[in-house]
Design a protein around this motif. Structure first.
Motif, short mmCIF file in Angstrom:
data_model
loop_
_atom_site.label_atom_id
_atom_site.label_comp_id
_atom_site.label_asym_id
_atom_site.label_seq_id
_atom_site.Cartn_x
_atom_site.Cartn_y
_atom_site.Cartn_z
N VAL A 70 -10.90 -46.81 71.03
CA VAL A 70 -9.68 -46.77 71.69
C VAL A 70 -8.58 -46.30 71.16
N LEU A 122 -2.32 -45.96 72.45
CA LEU A 122 -2.07 -47.02 73.38
C LEU A 122 -1.74 -48.43 72.72
N VAL A 156 -4.71 -54.21 75.98
CA VAL A 156 -4.94 -52.86 75.86
C VAL A 156 -6.37 -52.72 75.32
N ALA A 194 -9.68 -51.42 77.70
CA ALA A 194 -9.90 -49.92 77.61
C ALA A 194 -11.28 -49.84 77.16
#
Length: 284
Positions: free
Chosen positions: A181, A185, A203, A207
């Motif tokens: 990931v 982000l 998040v 993801a």
């Protein structure tokens, strides 16, 4: 230039263009990581199965291999139809699906949170992954005596063996998926005022889901490979039991039937996961 020369040059130019286009298409099809049309993929996959069937037919019908060891495709097909026409064989199929599903789901329930934890925090990675790396190299078959001592010889023993074969691998694979990931982000969520738990919840978990579904798809395939081993543990039902029973009487056709049925069940479950991945995460 005369008219006769034009009539000679135009077909030649068209032929050259067609040859160049054909060569370009072939070169494009063999490019590394290049996509191919779905129709071309389907045809190629069908041809691969037909090639396997052709090799089997040549070896069996040509009696290049003793029929005891390699029956002909038509005998296996007849045996498959006979087996599927009985309620007993469907009972074997049902109990095997139950065992694989139970062991796989139990592994997912425990391994996914641990893998997310290990992939998110470095201290968790240092705490979780070394023992998992150590245990995952131990063959699941080696745990059979311990499992029989712990859980007896009932259904739990078979489910626990499939669980053991999947759990340690799944923890490591989920942790690896989590570390893929994008850190940008996560940092962006912190910039917007998210807490650590909110960053994980909004998040990291969304993801990681597309890769996680692919990982589960692979792991379910491994769960099916552990089925035969699990059904060696004092079993009196299941596809593995049916295969071993046929082996005692050198009934090779029924052995092939069991192998083919397990392969078909694994293929169906794999296609279900692939369909869900396309439907739920089309962007991935």
């Amino acid at each position: 230039m005369s008219k006769s020369m034009w009539t000679l040059e135009l077909p030649t130019a068209a032929a050259k263009a067609q040859a160049v286009g054909t060569k370009a298409r072939k070169r494009h099809a063999m490019q590394i990581f290049e996509d191919i049309p779905k129709r071309g993929f389907g045809i190629t996959a069908t041809v691969s199965f037909l090639v396997m069937l052709a090799i089997w037919s040549i070896l069996s019908y040509g009696q290049l291999v003793n029929p005891i060891f390699l029956p002909t495709p038509d005998k296996v097909l007849v045996s498959l139809i006979d087996q599927l026409s009985t309620s007993l064989y469907w009972h074997h199929i049902g109990i095997s699906i139950f065992r694989v599903s139970s062991g796989f789901v139990l592994a997912c329930i425990l391994a996914i949170p641990i893998g997310l934890f290990a992939g998110t925090y470095r201290y968790a990675e240092a705490f979780v992954e070394p023992p998992m790396e150590f245990i995952r190299y131990m063959p699941a078959v080696a745990f059979i005596p311990l499992i029989m001592v712990w859980a007896g010889i009932g259904e739990w023993a078979k489910i626990l063996l499939i669980f053991t074969g999947c759990f340690f691998q799944l923890v490591l694979m989920v942790a690896a998926d989590t570390r893929l990931v994008s850190k940008d982000l996560v940092q962006a969520s912190f910039t917007l005022g998210a807490s650590r738990w909110q960053a994980i919840q909004t998040v990291i978990i969304p993801a990681v889901q597309p890769r996680l579904l692919n990982t589960l798809r692979l792991m379910l395939g491994w769960a099916w490979t552990y089925l035969l081993v699990a059904e060696l543990v004092a079993a009196n039902s299941g596809l593995g039991y049916a295969i071993m029973k046929a082996q005692r009487f050198l009934n090779t056709e029924q052995i092939f039937v069991g192998i083919i049925v397990i392969g078909l069940l694994g293929l169906i479950s794999d296609r279900i996961f692939a369909f869900l991945n396309r439907r739920l995460y089309p962007w991935a």
